[in-house]
Design a protein around this motif. Sequence first.
Motif, PDB file in Angstrom:
ATOM      1  N   THR A 208      12.568  10.834   3.834  1.00 29.53           N
ATOM      2  CA  THR A 208      11.480  11.787   3.614  1.00 29.53           C
ATOM      3  C   THR A 208      12.051  13.161   3.259  1.00 29.53           C
ATOM      4  OG1 THR A 208      11.402  12.576   5.904  1.00 29.53           O
ATOM      5  CG2 THR A 208      10.082  10.609   5.377  1.00 29.53           C
ATOM      6  N   GLU A 209      11.152  14.033   2.845  1.00 30.22           N
ATOM      7  CA  GLU A 209      11.556  15.417   2.546  1.00 30.22           C
ATOM      8  C   GLU A 209      12.192  16.069   3.770  1.00 30.22           C
ATOM      9  OE1 GLU A 209      11.619  16.838  -0.338  1.00 30.22           O
ATOM     10  OE2 GLU A 209      10.453  15.383  -1.481  1.00 30.22           O
ATOM     11  N   TRP A 210      11.596  15.850   4.951  1.00 28.16           N
ATOM     12  CA  TRP A 210      12.143  16.473   6.153  1.00 28.16           C
ATOM     13  C   TRP A 210      13.474  15.851   6.551  1.00 28.16           C
ATOM     14  CZ3 TRP A 210       7.690  17.741  10.124  1.00 28.16           C
ATOM     15  CH2 TRP A 210       6.913  18.774   9.595  1.00 28.16           C
TER      16      TRP A 210
ATOM     17  N   PRO B 226       6.390  13.591   3.211  1.00 25.32           N
ATOM     18  CA  PRO B 226       6.335  12.486   2.252  1.00 25.32           C
ATOM     19  C   PRO B 226       7.699  11.875   1.959  1.00 25.32           C
ATOM     20  CG  PRO B 226       6.003  14.596   1.133  1.00 25.32           C
ATOM     21  CD  PRO B 226       6.050  14.890   2.601  1.00 25.32           C
ATOM     22  N   LEU B 227       7.652  10.614   1.514  1.00 28.13           N
ATOM     23  CA  LEU B 227       8.875   9.958   1.065  1.00 28.13           C
ATOM     24  C   LEU B 227       9.409  10.678  -0.172  1.00 28.13           C
ATOM     25  CD1 LEU B 227       7.948   6.137   1.186  1.00 28.13           C
ATOM     26  CD2 LEU B 227       9.164   7.478   2.908  1.00 28.13           C
TER      27      LEU B 227
ATOM     28  N   TYR C 235       3.750  -5.425  11.048  1.00 30.38           N
ATOM     29  CA  TYR C 235       3.316  -4.419  12.024  1.00 30.38           C
ATOM     30  C   TYR C 235       3.935  -3.099  11.589  1.00 30.38           C
ATOM     31  CZ  TYR C 235       1.785  -8.118  15.226  1.00 30.38           C
ATOM     32  OH  TYR C 235       1.145  -9.181  15.798  1.00 30.38           O
ATOM     33  N   VAL C 236       3.178  -2.017  11.730  1.00 30.93           N
ATOM     34  CA  VAL C 236       3.654  -0.733  11.212  1.00 30.93           C
ATOM     35  C   VAL C 236       3.153   0.419  12.080  1.00 30.93           C
ATOM     36  CG1 VAL C 236       1.691  -0.489   9.596  1.00 30.93           C
ATOM     37  CG2 VAL C 236       3.865   0.657   9.083  1.00 30.93           C
ATOM     38  N   SER C 237       3.972   1.438  12.165  1.00 31.32           N
ATOM     39  CA  SER C 237       3.574   2.697  12.787  1.00 31.32           C
ATOM     40  C   SER C 237       2.436   3.306  11.962  1.00 31.32           C
ATOM     41  CB  SER C 237       4.789   3.640  12.787  1.00 31.32           C
ATOM     42  OG  SER C 237       4.392   4.986  12.863  1.00 31.32           O
ATOM     43  N   PRO C 238       1.526   4.052  12.590  1.00 30.55           N
ATOM     44  CA  PRO C 238       0.452   4.693  11.834  1.00 30.55           C
ATOM     45  C   PRO C 238       0.906   5.914  11.034  1.00 30.55           C
ATOM     46  CG  PRO C 238       0.264   5.256  14.146  1.00 30.55           C
ATOM     47  CD  PRO C 238       1.381   4.257  14.032  1.00 30.55           C
ATOM     48  N   LEU C 239       2.150   6.362  11.249  1.00 22.22           N
ATOM     49  CA  LEU C 239       2.618   7.553  10.534  1.00 22.22           C
ATOM     50  C   LEU C 239       2.796   7.241   9.050  1.00 22.22           C
ATOM     51  CD1 LEU C 239       5.094   8.860  13.249  1.00 22.22           C
ATOM     52  CD2 LEU C 239       2.739   9.584  12.824  1.00 22.22           C
ATOM     53  N   GLN C 240       2.399   8.185   8.206  1.00 21.25           N
ATOM     54  CA  GLN C 240       2.297   7.929   6.770  1.00 21.25           C
ATOM     55  C   GLN C 240       3.610   7.470   6.140  1.00 21.25           C
ATOM     56  OE1 GLN C 240      -0.860   8.097   5.317  1.00 21.25           O
ATOM     57  NE2 GLN C 240       0.221   6.907   3.789  1.00 21.25           N
ATOM     58  N   ARG C 241       4.735   8.018   6.596  1.00 22.90           N
ATOM     59  CA  ARG C 241       6.009   7.630   5.987  1.00 22.90           C
ATOM     60  C   ARG C 241       6.306   6.148   6.205  1.00 22.90           C
ATOM     61  NH1 ARG C 241       6.836  10.981  10.453  1.00 22.90           N
ATOM     62  NH2 ARG C 241       8.400  10.365  12.003  1.00 22.90           N
TER      63      ARG C 241
ATOM     64  N   LEU D 194       5.998   0.533   4.035  1.00 22.39           N
ATOM     65  CA  LEU D 194       5.467  -0.826   4.113  1.00 22.39           C
ATOM     66  C   LEU D 194       4.771  -1.221   2.814  1.00 22.39           C
ATOM     67  CD1 LEU D 194       4.809  -3.430   5.685  1.00 22.39           C
ATOM     68  CD2 LEU D 194       2.704  -2.301   6.433  1.00 22.39           C
ATOM     69  N   ALA D 195       3.953  -0.314   2.274  1.00 18.12           N
ATOM     70  CA  ALA D 195       3.216  -0.621   1.039  1.00 18.12           C
ATOM     71  C   ALA D 195       4.169  -0.974  -0.099  1.00 18.12           C
ATOM     72  CB  ALA D 195       2.327   0.561   0.657  1.00 18.12           C
ATOM     73  N   LEU D 196       5.289  -0.264  -0.185  1.00 12.20           N
ATOM     74  CA  LEU D 196       6.268  -0.551  -1.238  1.00 12.20           C
ATOM     75  C   LEU D 196       6.988  -1.883  -0.989  1.00 12.20           C
ATOM     76  CD1 LEU D 196       7.652   3.064  -1.660  1.00 12.20           C
ATOM     77  CD2 LEU D 196       6.489   1.726  -3.442  1.00 12.20           C
ATOM     78  N   ILE D 197       7.205  -2.227   0.277  1.00 14.20           N
ATOM     79  CA  ILE D 197       7.911  -3.473   0.591  1.00 14.20           C
ATOM     80  C   ILE D 197       7.016  -4.685   0.325  1.00 14.20           C
ATOM     81  CG2 ILE D 197       8.948  -4.859   2.433  1.00 14.20           C
ATOM     82  CD1 ILE D 197       9.888  -2.197   3.703  1.00 14.20           C
TER      83      ILE D 197
END
Length: 190
Positions: A15-17, A30-31, A55-61, A66-69
Amino acid sequence: MSAVTNIFLVRHGQTEWNKEHRLQGHKNSPLTQEGKEQAIKTKQALGGYEIHKAYVSPLQRAQDTLALIIDQQAIDVVISNNLKEINLGPWEGKTKQQTLLSDPQQYTHFWQEQEKFNLAGAETYQQLQNRVVSELQTIFANEKGKNILVVSHWIAIKAAIAHYTSTPLSDLSSLPDPKNGEYTILSEPR
């Protein structure tokens, strides 16, 4: 179904951070383009496995990774708060340098003596480990004989690996850090 249950434990993409060396905790950034590419490489690396559920964390990153995988595959997805990163309270969004200056003792604990980390308004490593391991144990119990994709976070994954390798939190620094977009396989016989 397989005789083994496999959890593919993936750390979200960069991510940016991450690039800015800011602590994210429950906050998000964001990624990066590199983070998106890391997720696509993970998708390719997992291509030889049939993934039955995610299963995924609710955090957007984590959600974006997950969506990309899974890339529009018809896979059931469960969002779990227990897979979130460690809650760092007042440190979230701050750089490592800022946290060092604001609380040098807790900074040392956070990076080197994790079992002693106890920042007001934040989670301890033990609390984090308890909730992540509880979720993974539930997945093992409920998804027997399946390949399960789990997308989570750096310290959450590291604390889970410590549990499964019988590494005490006092030795957490001895474990390698999970890299962005890479995965570890946890397996349990059916």
